[in-house]
Motif scaffolding. Structure first.
Motif, short mmCIF file in Angstrom:
data_model
loop_
_atom_site.label_atom_id
_atom_site.label_comp_id
_atom_site.label_asym_id
_atom_site.label_seq_id
_atom_site.Cartn_x
_atom_site.Cartn_y
_atom_site.Cartn_z
N ARG A 1 -122.15 -40.73 -102.37
CA ARG A 1 -121.62 -40.31 -101.07
C ARG A 1 -122.56 -39.32 -100.40
NH1 ARG A 1 -115.95 -38.34 -101.47
NH2 ARG A 1 -115.64 -40.02 -102.97
N ALA B 1 -120.39 -38.86 -93.21
CA ALA B 1 -119.57 -40.00 -92.79
C ALA B 1 -118.23 -39.51 -92.27
CB ALA B 1 -119.36 -40.96 -93.96
N TYR C 1 -114.88 -41.57 -96.35
CA TYR C 1 -115.49 -41.99 -97.61
C TYR C 1 -114.53 -42.98 -98.26
CZ TYR C 1 -118.76 -38.26 -96.77
OH TYR C 1 -119.72 -37.47 -96.19
N ALA D 1 -124.02 -45.91 -99.58
CA ALA D 1 -124.91 -44.79 -99.93
C ALA D 1 -125.60 -45.00 -101.27
CB ALA D 1 -124.11 -43.49 -99.95
N CYS E 1 -118.68 -44.41 -95.38
CA CYS E 1 -119.46 -44.44 -96.62
C CYS E 1 -118.69 -45.27 -97.63
CB CYS E 1 -119.68 -43.01 -97.14
SG CYS E 1 -120.52 -42.95 -98.73
#
Length: 328
Positions: A291, A295, A298, A253, A284
């Motif tokens: 972020r 997703a 993470y 990201a 992510c």
């Protein structure tokens, strides 16, 4: 079945030399027409057996796991008028089997001619038989060479086990795929290359509840759009459809990988469509830096964030059940 156990394929001249040298030794142990019969039997057996053994050492491609069959289709080039892939291998194998059977027919035909004749005529017939045996073997010289090259190529394929659950990791370069695989597995010691890529495939293993999961990073295959892959790479992606039990698409990201987030998500969407019957999770990566995407997990390997959560999510998505022996 993988291809790692395929034996070396002999060349035509190697087989001829082997057959005739053994025949000479066999002939020295006897005399007259009997010596010629022994030489013919030995040479015919060596060529017939070795040529047919070349064929039987290869697997039945109808019984090979579809993953390995499709990989063979992807990596075996055409040879002369012979097509590429498994169809080409079958053609070469058929030709070699024909030569092996012909060697046996020639042996039997001339053995009948050697019965009841004097030594000079027996020697003449045996020499004729040797010439025909050599001609038949040389006729499949190109087929033997092609099989040898195919064998050498197939043995370089990564050791991926279709019978074990596989989590395939996708995403553009530099998004953190190999960092994750290295972090959670012993993948540093398990790298190999597909013959059609310039980078190494990383295969690591994670064990959960007595089940071993393969984590497979495939640089050169699932790291760019389909339109940018060549024909061989597209065929290899087809092979992955047989293998993958789950796809993890890594998206950076922060875009520090050098690819815009929109471009990365477009690849994710393409893979979701392509692997429609397989769970595809969005990861992510470098989540300590950015972020700003939706997703499933993470992840920041450097901060130890999301590592176990990602493994748990992958295992849950695979939903693999260990087959236990029947207990009555």
């Amino acid at each position: 079945m993988t291809y790692e156990d395929l034996p070396t394929v002999p060349r035509a001249e190697e087989l001829i030399d082997k057959a005739f040298s053994r025949a000479a030794r066999a002939g020295r142990a006897k005399s007259g027409a009997e010596a010629q019969q022994s030489m013919l039997q030995t040479a015919g057996n060596v060529l017939s057996d070795n040529l047919q053994n070349v064929v039987t050492s290869w697997p039945d491609f109808d019984a090979v796991d579809p993953f390995y069959r499709d990989l063979a289709d992807a990596v075996i080039p055409a040879s002369g008028d012979t097509p590429a892939g498994v169809d080409g291998l079958r053609t070469h194998l058929s030709e070699v089997m024909w030569a092996g059977r012909q060697a046996g027919h020639i042996r039997d035909e001339y053995q009948s001619k050697l019965r009841g004749v004097d030594a000079d005529l027996a020697r003449k017939h045996r020499k004729q038989a040797f010439a025909r045996l050599a001609d038949v073997t040389r006729e499949v010289e190109d087929d033997l060479l092609a099989l040898g090259e195919a064998r050498d190529t197939l043995k370089t394929l990564p050791d991926i086990r279709p019978d074990e659950p596989a989590v395939v990791i996708a995403g553009y370069p530099n998004v953190g795929k190999s960092t994750f695989v290295n972090h959670v597995t012993n993948a540093r010691n398990e790298v190999a290359s597909y013959p059609f890529t310039t980078t190494q495939v990383r295969v690591g293993h994670v064990e959960r509840d007595r089940i071993r999961y393969q984590l497979i990073d495939t640089p050169g295959l699932l790291d760019r759009p389909q339109a940018e892959r060549n024909g061989i790479e597209r065929q290899a992606v087809s092979a992955l459809e047989h293998l993958a039990d789950c796809i993890l698409v890594f998206v950076d990201a922060s875009a520090e990988c050098g690819y815009p987030v929109e471009t990365q998500l477009a690849l994710r969407d393409e893979l979701v469509e392509r692997f429609a019957d397989i769970p595809v999770l969005t990861v992510c990566t470098k989540a300590d830096r950015a972020r700003d995407i939706d997703a499933d997990v993470y992840l920041s390997v450097t901060e130890e964030e999301g590592v176990e959560a990602l493994l748990d999510a992958a295992v849950e998505a695979v939903d693999y059940e260990l087959e236990l022996p029947f207990e009555g």
